[in-house]
Design an enzyme around this catalytic site. Structure first.
Site, PDB file in Angstrom:
ATOM      1  N   THR A 145       0.823  -1.207   0.000  1.00  9.13           N
ATOM      2  CA  THR A 145       0.000   0.000   0.000  1.00  9.13           C
ATOM      3  C   THR A 145       0.860   1.262   0.000  1.00  9.13           C
ATOM      4  O   THR A 145       1.706   1.448   0.875  1.00  9.13           O
ATOM      5  CB  THR A 145      -0.906   0.012   1.244  1.00  9.13           C
ATOM      6  OG1 THR A 145      -1.730  -1.156   1.233  1.00  9.13           O
ATOM      7  CG2 THR A 145      -1.783   1.251   1.272  1.00  9.13           C
ATOM      8  N   GLU A 146       0.657   2.113  -0.996  1.00 10.07           N
ATOM      9  CA  GLU A 146       1.373   3.388  -1.109  1.00 10.07           C
ATOM     10  C   GLU A 146       2.890   3.217  -0.959  1.00 10.07           C
ATOM     11  O   GLU A 146       3.589   4.073  -0.424  1.00 10.07           O
ATOM     12  CB  GLU A 146       0.855   4.393  -0.080  1.00 10.07           C
ATOM     13  CG  GLU A 146      -0.593   4.783  -0.273  1.00 10.07           C
ATOM     14  CD  GLU A 146      -0.870   5.483  -1.593  1.00 10.07           C
ATOM     15  OE1 GLU A 146       0.057   6.124  -2.112  1.00 10.07           O
ATOM     16  OE2 GLU A 146      -2.004   5.391  -2.091  1.00 10.07           O
ATOM     17  N   LEU A 147       3.402   2.072  -1.438  1.00  9.38           N
ATOM     18  CA  LEU A 147       4.837   1.763  -1.434  1.00  9.38           C
ATOM     19  C   LEU A 147       5.442   1.690  -0.025  1.00  9.38           C
ATOM     20  O   LEU A 147       6.653   1.866   0.148  1.00  9.38           O
ATOM     21  CB  LEU A 147       5.623   2.778  -2.275  1.00  9.38           C
ATOM     22  CG  LEU A 147       5.190   2.930  -3.737  1.00  9.38           C
ATOM     23  CD1 LEU A 147       6.104   3.923  -4.459  1.00  9.38           C
ATOM     24  CD2 LEU A 147       5.197   1.595  -4.461  1.00  9.38           C
TER      25      LEU A 147
END
Length: 467
Positions: A145-147
Site C-alpha cells: 500500500t502506497e509503497l
C-alpha cells in the site's frame, strides 16, 4: 543498456455514506453505493479504459518492445467488476499479451503491514488468488500500500515467495545514492528492491499540465532525453504512478495520452528499453544493501507514514480497528469479514489528515468530506457499529489472555484434526492396498503340490536318461 520500468496502480475504496450516531446498532450497511458507482464509472470512462487501450496500442505498435506492470487492489476489482466489467476485459487482453506483469497488492489497500502481520499476509495472499483467477497470473513482485516498506517487512515479504518489492526512492534514505539501481534488503538480502524515481514520476503525475512549470510543455522526446542523460551506469528508471494520472489527474485535453503513446518510439531511438519489474530483478544484480529502519511510503514530501498516522485522530481510529483483528479472523460471518477489509482501506485515514502545509491540499482533493474531523466522526460511528457486531460474536469481556488461550486451543485442535485426518488417509490407503493384494491371491489358481516321494522318484529317472 538503460530501461524504463512502469508500474501503474489501480485502487478505489468503498467510500462510506453519512453515518450518524443514532445509526449505530440499527444500520449495518455502511457504504455510499451511488458515490462509489459514480466515481468508478466516471474514472473508467475518462481514465482507465482509454489508458488501457493506449497501453494495448503501445504494445502492438512496438512489436512487444513496450512492457509495463499493473497493481490493482481487490477493492477496486470488486467495484470494476460490478460497475465497469468491460474494463476487466481490457485487463485480460493486457495480461494475454504477455508484456504486462501484474504486481501483488494488499486486497484492501490497507495499513495492515504496520499493525497486523497476519492480516497483511492474508490480504496479499487473497489478492494474488484473485489476480490468478481473473487473469491467470501469479505475482512475483509486491507493491505494498502506497509503497510502504521497512526492514521489518522484508523477511516476511521474502517468506511469502516474492522475489522483489517496489518502494519509494526516499531522499532521506538514499542520501547520495541514486534510485536508478536494484538494491537488496538489508534484513533479507535475497529480496530485491526497486526504488521509484520520484522526480521523473512526478513530472508526469503532477507537473505535466502545470503551465507555471519551467519545463512546460513536457513532450515525449524531451522526457526520453532526460532519462537518456542520466549516468550510463544507472540502468533502471522506475516510474510508479496511479493509472488515473492519465485522463484523471492529467485531463485528456492536456495531451497526456499522446505523450504516453509516443514514449516507445523515442525510447527506441535512444536505445532505451522497457522492462517489467520481474525482468529488472532477474537481469540486474543489486549494487548494495539498503537499510530502512523506519517505514517509508510514497505519500507527501516526508515520504513516511504520517499521512495516515500523523495525528491523534488517525492513531485512535487505527488502533481501535486493528484491536479487533484476532476476533474477526475467528468469525465465520462472511459479511463481517468483508466489512473488516473495506474499513481497513488507507483512504479512510488519509481523509483524517490535519496537515496544513502544501500536502494538505492534496489530502483535501481526494476527500469526500469537508474537514478531517468530519471524516473522523463519520468513520468512528461506522467503526462503533462494526465493533458491536464483533462483540456479539466474541464479547469484549473475554480479555486478551483468555482470547489467546482460546486461539491456542483452537489451533491445537486444528493441528490434532489435521494429524488424525492424515492418519486416517494413511490407514485407508493401507487397507485398500491390503484388499487389492488379498483379492489377487484369491484369484490365482492353486498349484498342485509335489510330494517328497514324487521328488525322490524323479531323480533316478533323470540320471537314467543322462546315461
Amino acid at each position: 543498456m538503460k530501461a524504463i520500468c512502469f508500474n501503474f496502480a489501480i485502487h478505489q475504496p468503498f467510500r462510506l455514506k453519512r453515518y450518524r450516531f443514532f445509526d449505530i446498532g440499527n444500520d449495518h450497511y455502511y457504504y455510499d453505493d451511488f458515490l462509489n458507482d459514480d466515481i468508478v464509472t466516471r474514472l473508467a470512462e475518462q481514465s482507465y479504459i482509454p489508458a488501457a487501450q493506449t497501453l494495448l496500442r503501445m504494445i502492438e505498435q512496438s512489436g512487444g518492445a513496450f512492457r509495463c506492470s499493473i497493481s490493482i487492489t481487490g477493492a477496486a476489482l470488486e467495484q470494476l467488476e460490478q460497475y465497469v466489467p468491460e474494463f476487466i476485459d481490457l485487463l485480460r487482453k493486457l495480461a494475454d499479451t504477455g508484456k504486462v506483469e501484474f504486481v501483488a497488492e494488499t486486497y484492501a489497500h490497507s495499513l495492515a503491514s504496520l499493525f497486523d502481520p497476519v492480516e497483511f499476509e492474508e490480504q496479499v495472499k487473497v489478492n494474488c488468488e484473485r489476480l490468478h483467477s481473473l487473469f491467470g497470473v501469479k505475482p512475483k513482485i509486491l507493491r505494498n500500500t502506497e509503497l510502504i516498506y521497512s526492514d521489518e517487512l522484508a523477511p516476511q515479504i521474502l517468506s511469502m515467495g516474492f522475489k522483489g518489492c517496489i518502494t519509494e526512492g526516499a531522499k532521506h534514505i538514499l542520501g547520495w545514492k541514486s534510485p536508478n539501481y536494484v538494491y537488496s534488503a538489508a534484513s533479507a538480502p535475497k529480496l530485491k528492491l526497486l526504488l521509484k524515481n520520484s522526480k521523473l514520476t512526478d513530472d508526469i503525475a503532477f507537473r505535466f499540465s502545470d503551465t507555471s512549470w519551467d519545463a512546460y510543455p513536457l513532450t515525449a522526446d524531451k522526457y526520453i532525453d532526460w532519462i537518456a542523460s542520466t549516468p550510463a551506469e544507472e540502468q533502471i528508471i522506475n516510474l510508479c504512478m496511479n493509472l488515473e494520472t492519465f485522463g484523471g489527474m492529467q485531463p485528456a485535453s492536456s495531451g497526456i495520452f499522446q505523450f504516453l503513446e509516443a514514449l516507445p518510439r523515442f525510447a527506441a531511438e535512444r536505445g532505451i528499453e522497457f522492462w517489467t519489474p520481474s525482468e529488472a530483478v532477474s537481469k540486474l544484480k543489486p549494487v548494495d544493501e539498503l537499510a530502512i529502519v523506519h517505514p517509508i511510503s510514497a505519500a507527501d514530501e516526508a515520504r513516511d507514514t504520517s499521512a495516515w498516522l500523523g495525528n491523534q485522530l488517525q492513531r485512535e481510529a487505527l488502533h481501535k480497528l486493528y484491536e479487533a483483528g484476532e476476533r474477526v479472523r475467528l468469525s465465520e460471518d462472511r459479511r463481517l469479514k468483508q466489512d473488516w477489509w473495506y474499513l481497513q482501506a488507507s483512504d479512510h485515514f488519509y481523509y483524517m489528515s490535519t496537515k496544513h502545509f502544501a500536502d494538505g491540499a492534496v489530502h483535501s482533493h481526494f476527500s469526500p468530506y469537508e474537514t478531517p474531523f468530519q471524516a473522523f466522526t463519520n468513520y468512528m460511528n461506522v467503526l462503533a457499529d462494526f465493533l458491536v457486531r464483533v462483540d456479539e460474536q466474541f464479547p469484549l469481556s473475554v480479555d486478551n489472555e483468555e482470547l489467546n488461550a482460546l486461539l491456542k486451543t483452537i489451533r491445537n485442535q486444528e493441528r490434532e484434526i489435521e494429524a488424525l485426518t492424515r492418519e486416517k488417509e494413511s490407514m485407508c490407503k493401507n487397507l485398500e492396498q491390503y484388499n487389492i493384494e488379498h483379492k489377487t491371491r484369491e484369484a490365482e489358481p492353486a498349484k498342485p503340490a509335489k510330494t517328497a516321494k514324487a521328488k525322490t522318484a524323479a531323480k533316478p529317472r533323470a540320471k537314467k536318461v543322462d546315461k
